[in-house]
Design a protein around this motif. Structure first.
Motif, PDB file in Angstrom:
ATOM      1  N   LEU A 150       0.825  -1.211   0.000  1.00  0.00           N
ATOM      2  CA  LEU A 150       0.000   0.000   0.000  1.00  0.00           C
ATOM      3  C   LEU A 150       0.863   1.266   0.000  1.00  0.00           C
ATOM      4  O   LEU A 150       0.783   2.087  -0.915  1.00  0.00           O
ATOM      5  CB  LEU A 150      -0.949   0.008   1.207  1.00  0.00           C
ATOM      6  CG  LEU A 150      -1.901   1.215   1.273  1.00  0.00           C
ATOM      7  CD1 LEU A 150      -2.842   1.218   0.072  1.00  0.00           C
ATOM      8  CD2 LEU A 150      -2.693   1.216   2.572  1.00  0.00           C
ATOM      9  N   LEU A 151       1.716   1.375   1.020  1.00  0.00           N
ATOM     10  CA  LEU A 151       2.531   2.597   1.134  1.00  0.00           C
ATOM     11  C   LEU A 151       3.568   2.712   0.009  1.00  0.00           C
ATOM     12  O   LEU A 151       3.741   3.789  -0.574  1.00  0.00           O
ATOM     13  CB  LEU A 151       3.226   2.641   2.500  1.00  0.00           C
ATOM     14  CG  LEU A 151       2.312   2.699   3.726  1.00  0.00           C
ATOM     15  CD1 LEU A 151       3.151   2.811   4.999  1.00  0.00           C
ATOM     16  CD2 LEU A 151       1.339   3.874   3.638  1.00  0.00           C
ATOM     17  N   ALA A 152       4.266   1.625  -0.290  1.00  0.00           N
ATOM     18  CA  ALA A 152       5.311   1.660  -1.336  1.00  0.00           C
ATOM     19  C   ALA A 152       4.741   1.990  -2.721  1.00  0.00           C
ATOM     20  O   ALA A 152       5.317   2.815  -3.433  1.00  0.00           O
ATOM     21  CB  ALA A 152       6.084   0.332  -1.360  1.00  0.00           C
ATOM     22  N   PRO A 153       3.616   1.378  -3.133  1.00  0.00           N
ATOM     23  CA  PRO A 153       3.045   1.763  -4.439  1.00  0.00           C
ATOM     24  C   PRO A 153       2.609   3.229  -4.489  1.00  0.00           C
ATOM     25  O   PRO A 153       2.781   3.891  -5.521  1.00  0.00           O
ATOM     26  CB  PRO A 153       1.834   0.825  -4.572  1.00  0.00           C
ATOM     27  CG  PRO A 153       2.164  -0.356  -3.728  1.00  0.00           C
ATOM     28  CD  PRO A 153       2.931   0.198  -2.566  1.00  0.00           C
ATOM     29  N   ILE A 154       2.035   3.728  -3.378  1.00  0.00           N
ATOM     30  CA  ILE A 154       1.625   5.145  -3.339  1.00  0.00           C
ATOM     31  C   ILE A 154       2.845   6.047  -3.487  1.00  0.00           C
ATOM     32  O   ILE A 154       2.827   7.040  -4.221  1.00  0.00           O
ATOM     33  CB  ILE A 154       0.869   5.458  -2.021  1.00  0.00           C
ATOM     34  CG1 ILE A 154      -0.493   4.756  -2.015  1.00  0.00           C
ATOM     35  CG2 ILE A 154       0.688   6.966  -1.834  1.00  0.00           C
ATOM     36  CD1 ILE A 154      -1.228   4.832  -0.692  1.00  0.00           C
ATOM     37  N   TRP A 155       3.937   5.688  -2.806  1.00  0.00           N
ATOM     38  CA  TRP A 155       5.165   6.478  -2.881  1.00  0.00           C
ATOM     39  C   TRP A 155       5.746   6.433  -4.296  1.00  0.00           C
ATOM     40  O   TRP A 155       6.225   7.446  -4.810  1.00  0.00           O
ATOM     41  CB  TRP A 155       6.182   5.967  -1.865  1.00  0.00           C
ATOM     42  CG  TRP A 155       7.511   6.670  -1.890  1.00  0.00           C
ATOM     43  CD1 TRP A 155       8.727   6.086  -2.081  1.00  0.00           C
ATOM     44  CD2 TRP A 155       7.759   8.072  -1.728  1.00  0.00           C
ATOM     45  NE1 TRP A 155       9.718   7.030  -2.044  1.00  0.00           N
ATOM     46  CE2 TRP A 155       9.159   8.265  -1.830  1.00  0.00           C
ATOM     47  CE3 TRP A 155       6.947   9.182  -1.510  1.00  0.00           C
ATOM     48  CZ2 TRP A 155       9.765   9.510  -1.726  1.00  0.00           C
ATOM     49  CZ3 TRP A 155       7.545  10.435  -1.404  1.00  0.00           C
ATOM     50  CH2 TRP A 155       8.932  10.585  -1.513  1.00  0.00           C
ATOM     51  N   VAL A 164       8.362   0.855 -15.180  1.00  0.00           N
ATOM     52  CA  VAL A 164       9.373   0.235 -14.307  1.00  0.00           C
ATOM     53  C   VAL A 164       9.407   0.921 -12.935  1.00  0.00           C
ATOM     54  O   VAL A 164       9.521   0.251 -11.902  1.00  0.00           O
ATOM     55  CB  VAL A 164      10.768   0.252 -14.964  1.00  0.00           C
ATOM     56  CG1 VAL A 164      11.813  -0.331 -14.012  1.00  0.00           C
ATOM     57  CG2 VAL A 164      10.757  -0.551 -16.259  1.00  0.00           C
ATOM     58  N   ILE A 165       9.286   2.250 -12.901  1.00  0.00           N
ATOM     59  CA  ILE A 165       9.268   2.970 -11.619  1.00  0.00           C
ATOM     60  C   ILE A 165       8.092   2.497 -10.763  1.00  0.00           C
ATOM     61  O   ILE A 165       8.246   2.223  -9.563  1.00  0.00           O
ATOM     62  CB  ILE A 165       9.192   4.496 -11.851  1.00  0.00           C
ATOM     63  CG1 ILE A 165      10.509   5.009 -12.439  1.00  0.00           C
ATOM     64  CG2 ILE A 165       8.889   5.233 -10.536  1.00  0.00           C
ATOM     65  CD1 ILE A 165      10.472   6.466 -12.892  1.00  0.00           C
ATOM     66  N   LEU A 166       6.922   2.380 -11.380  1.00  0.00           N
ATOM     67  CA  LEU A 166       5.739   1.925 -10.646  1.00  0.00           C
ATOM     68  C   LEU A 166       5.867   0.460 -10.239  1.00  0.00           C
ATOM     69  O   LEU A 166       5.548   0.094  -9.099  1.00  0.00           O
ATOM     70  CB  LEU A 166       4.485   2.107 -11.512  1.00  0.00           C
ATOM     71  CG  LEU A 166       4.042   3.552 -11.779  1.00  0.00           C
ATOM     72  CD1 LEU A 166       2.915   3.583 -12.802  1.00  0.00           C
ATOM     73  CD2 LEU A 166       3.601   4.237 -10.490  1.00  0.00           C
ATOM     74  N   MET A 167       6.357  -0.383 -11.153  1.00  0.00           N
ATOM     75  CA  MET A 167       6.500  -1.812 -10.860  1.00  0.00           C
ATOM     76  C   MET A 167       7.456  -2.051  -9.695  1.00  0.00           C
ATOM     77  O   MET A 167       7.188  -2.897  -8.826  1.00  0.00           O
ATOM     78  CB  MET A 167       6.988  -2.556 -12.107  1.00  0.00           C
ATOM     79  CG  MET A 167       7.226  -4.041 -11.864  1.00  0.00           C
ATOM     80  SD  MET A 167       7.639  -4.994 -13.354  1.00  0.00           S
ATOM     81  CE  MET A 167       9.207  -4.261 -13.825  1.00  0.00           C
ATOM     82  N   VAL A 191      -0.200  -8.061  -5.852  1.00  0.00           N
ATOM     83  CA  VAL A 191       0.783  -7.806  -6.909  1.00  0.00           C
ATOM     84  C   VAL A 191       0.122  -7.895  -8.288  1.00  0.00           C
ATOM     85  O   VAL A 191       0.426  -7.101  -9.182  1.00  0.00           O
ATOM     86  CB  VAL A 191       1.988  -8.772  -6.804  1.00  0.00           C
ATOM     87  CG1 VAL A 191       2.861  -8.695  -8.054  1.00  0.00           C
ATOM     88  CG2 VAL A 191       2.825  -8.437  -5.581  1.00  0.00           C
ATOM     89  N   THR A 192      -0.789  -8.832  -8.457  1.00  0.00           N
ATOM     90  CA  THR A 192      -1.517  -8.954  -9.729  1.00  0.00           C
ATOM     91  C   THR A 192      -2.311  -7.683 -10.015  1.00  0.00           C
ATOM     92  O   THR A 192      -2.268  -7.135 -11.125  1.00  0.00           O
ATOM     93  CB  THR A 192      -2.470 -10.170  -9.697  1.00  0.00           C
ATOM     94  OG1 THR A 192      -1.720 -11.353  -9.428  1.00  0.00           O
ATOM     95  CG2 THR A 192      -3.191 -10.325 -11.025  1.00  0.00           C
ATOM     96  N   ALA A 249      -2.529  -2.203 -12.632  1.00  0.00           N
ATOM     97  CA  ALA A 249      -2.600  -0.745 -12.504  1.00  0.00           C
ATOM     98  C   ALA A 249      -1.361  -0.081 -13.107  1.00  0.00           C
ATOM     99  O   ALA A 249      -1.464   0.964 -13.759  1.00  0.00           O
ATOM    100  CB  ALA A 249      -2.745  -0.360 -11.025  1.00  0.00           C
ATOM    101  N   CYS A 250      -0.195  -0.702 -12.910  1.00  0.00           N
ATOM    102  CA  CYS A 250       1.063  -0.168 -13.473  1.00  0.00           C
ATOM    103  C   CYS A 250       1.004  -0.126 -15.002  1.00  0.00           C
ATOM    104  O   CYS A 250       1.421   0.857 -15.624  1.00  0.00           O
ATOM    105  CB  CYS A 250       2.249  -1.029 -13.047  1.00  0.00           C
ATOM    106  SG  CYS A 250       2.634  -0.958 -11.293  1.00  0.00           S
ATOM    107  N   LEU A 251       0.489  -1.199 -15.601  1.00  0.00           N
ATOM    108  CA  LEU A 251       0.377  -1.271 -17.055  1.00  0.00           C
ATOM    109  C   LEU A 251      -0.540  -0.172 -17.596  1.00  0.00           C
ATOM    110  O   LEU A 251      -0.253   0.454 -18.613  1.00  0.00           O
ATOM    111  CB  LEU A 251      -0.172  -2.639 -17.480  1.00  0.00           C
ATOM    112  CG  LEU A 251       0.775  -3.838 -17.326  1.00  0.00           C
ATOM    113  CD1 LEU A 251      -0.002  -5.152 -17.446  1.00  0.00           C
ATOM    114  CD2 LEU A 251       1.893  -3.802 -18.350  1.00  0.00           C
ATOM    115  N   SER A 252      -1.619   0.073 -16.856  1.00  0.00           N
ATOM    116  CA  SER A 252      -2.592   1.068 -17.287  1.00  0.00           C
ATOM    117  C   SER A 252      -2.105   2.503 -17.059  1.00  0.00           C
ATOM    118  O   SER A 252      -2.132   3.340 -17.969  1.00  0.00           O
ATOM    119  CB  SER A 252      -3.916   0.851 -16.546  1.00  0.00           C
ATOM    120  OG  SER A 252      -4.850   1.822 -16.888  1.00  0.00           O
ATOM    121  N   LEU A 253      -1.619   2.780 -15.843  1.00  0.00           N
ATOM    122  CA  LEU A 253      -1.192   4.143 -15.486  1.00  0.00           C
ATOM    123  C   LEU A 253       0.011   4.612 -16.298  1.00  0.00           C
ATOM    124  O   LEU A 253       0.143   5.800 -16.620  1.00  0.00           O
ATOM    125  CB  LEU A 253      -0.873   4.221 -13.991  1.00  0.00           C
ATOM    126  CG  LEU A 253      -2.068   4.160 -13.031  1.00  0.00           C
ATOM    127  CD1 LEU A 253      -1.582   4.011 -11.591  1.00  0.00           C
ATOM    128  CD2 LEU A 253      -2.930   5.416 -13.161  1.00  0.00           C
TER     129      LEU A 253
END
Length: 308
Positions: A214-219, A247-250, A291-292, A297-301
Motif C-alpha cells: 500500500l505505502l510503497a506503491p503510493i510512494w 518500471v518505476i511503478l512496478m 501484486v496482480t 494498474a502499473c500497465l494502465s497508469l
C-alpha cells in the motif's frame, strides 16, 4: 523517432529512484517498529525493517518483463535496461545497508586489519558486488560501439550467449536457498546464533504487507508525479516515457527481497535465515492477489499497455 528509445538521462533516473524508494522504505520500517529496552523482539524488528526497506527488485521484475513483453523484443530490452540501472543503486545498498539492518555487519565487515586503507578497500569490495560489476560491465560494453559489435555480432558472441545462459540460473538458485532455509532442522541448538526461531507474528506480517503493498506503491506513484512535474520523464505519449513510468511503478509494487535469506545464510545465522524464509513464504503467498492488481494498474497508469 523521438521518444522511441530511452535516453541516458532517463536511464540515469533509475538509481536515484532506487535510493528514494529504499530510503523511504527504511523510514517507514523504523516508524512501524519499536525497539524494546531489553532487546527482545529485536530480530523480529530487524526482519520487518529489512522487508519494508528492500523489495525484490531484480528477479521478479525481470520475470514479469519476460512474461509480459516476450513478443515485443524492443520493449522488453528497454524494460530490462531500466531494471539493470535500478539495481546499480539497489545492489550496493542491499549488501551494505542491509547488513546493518539485519545486524550482520560486525560479522562481515570487521576484520583483523583496522587501518584506514583496509577499511576503504573493504568498502570498495562491498560496493563492487557481482551484480554491480556485471551492470557496470554491461554499461561499458553497451556504450562502446566496438565492444558492442564484438559481443553482439562478432567473435565474442558465444561468450555473450554463455553469460546469458548462466544468468538464467540466478532465480532458481535463489529459490533453492529460500527452500533450504525453510527445511533447516533444529539440530544446531547447541549454537546460540544458530537456534531456530519462531516465525514472525501476524501483526508483523500485516505491517510488512501494509508497507509493501500500500505505502510503497503510493510512494512510487508520487515519485512518478514529481518527475513528471520536473519534466524528466520525456515526451508525453512516447514509448520511452511509458517504459520508464512502468518500471518505476512496478519496482514500488514488489514483495520483499528474497536475497535477505542468502545474506543471513552467508554469515551462518541459520536461525534468523529460517525466520526470514518463513516470513517471505507467507508474504509471497499473500502477494499473489495484490501484486496482480498492482501490476495491472502499473500497465494502465504508465501507458505501456497501449504498446502491447
Amino acid at each position: 523517432g523521438t521518444g522511441n528509445t530511452l535516453t541516458g538521462t532517463q536511464l540515469a533516473l533509475m538509481p536515484l529512484v532506487a535510493c528514494f524508494q529504499i530510503g523511504t522504505g527504511a523510514m517507514i520500517g523504523q516508524l512501524l517498529t519499536k525497539k524494546k529496552s531489553d532487546g527482545s523482539g529485536d530480530q523480529q524488528g530487524s526482519i520487518v525493517r529489512m522487508c519494508t526497506t528492500f523489495a525484490n527488485s531484480g528477479p521478479l521484475p525481470l520475470l514479469f518483463a519476460d512474461a509480459l513483453f516476450s513478443k515485443q523484443a524492443m520493449i522488453q530490452s528497454q524494460v530490462v535496461a531500466c531494471i539493470s540501472f535500478y539495481l546499480l543503486a539497489w545492489s550496493p545498498l542491499f549488501w551494505s545497508f542491509g547488513k546493518l539492518i539485519l545486524g550482520t555487519s560486525e560479522t562481515t565487515l570487521v576484520g583483523e586489519d583496522k587501518s584506514v586503507g583496509a577499511k576503504i578497500m573493504q568498502q570498495v569490495k562491498q560496493f563492487l558486488s557481482p551484480p554491480v560489476i556485471g551492470s557496470i560491465g554491461g554499461i561499458v560494453i553497451g556504450a562502446t560501439p566496438a565492444l558492442r559489435e564484438l559481443f553482439l555480432n562478432g567473435w565474442l558472441y558465444p561468450l555473450f550467449g554463455a553469460m546469458q545462459t548462466l544468468g538464467t540460473a540466478y532465480l532458481p538458485s535463489a529459490l533453492l536457498v529460500l527452500a533450504g532455509s525453510l527445511a533447516s532442522k533444529k539440530s544446531d541448538n547447541n549454537n546460540e546464533a544458530s537456534k531456530s526461531t519462531a516465525g514472525l507474528s501476524v501483526k508483523s506480517l500485516g505491517t510488512i504487507a501494509f508497507a509493501r503493498f500500500l505505502l510503497a506503491p503510493i510512494w512510487a506513484l508520487l515519485i512518478l508525479k514529481g518527475l513528471d512535474k520536473l519534466q524528466l520523464l520525456g515526451q508525453a505519449g512516447s514509448p520511452a516515457r511509458a517504459i520508464l513510468s512502468f518500471v518505476i511503478l512496478m519496482e514500488g509494487c514488489m514483495p520483499p527481497a528474497q536475497n535477505s535469506v542468502i545474506l543471513l545464510q552467508l554469515v551462518g545465522m541459520t536461525g534468523a535465515a529460517s525466520t526470514m524464509a518463513q516470513t517471505l513464504t507467507a508474504l509471497y503467498g499473500l502477494a499473489v492477489v495484490p501484486v496482480t492488481l498492482l501490476l495491472s494498474a502499473c500497465l494502465s497508469l504508465s501507458g505501456i499497455s497501449n504498446l502491447m
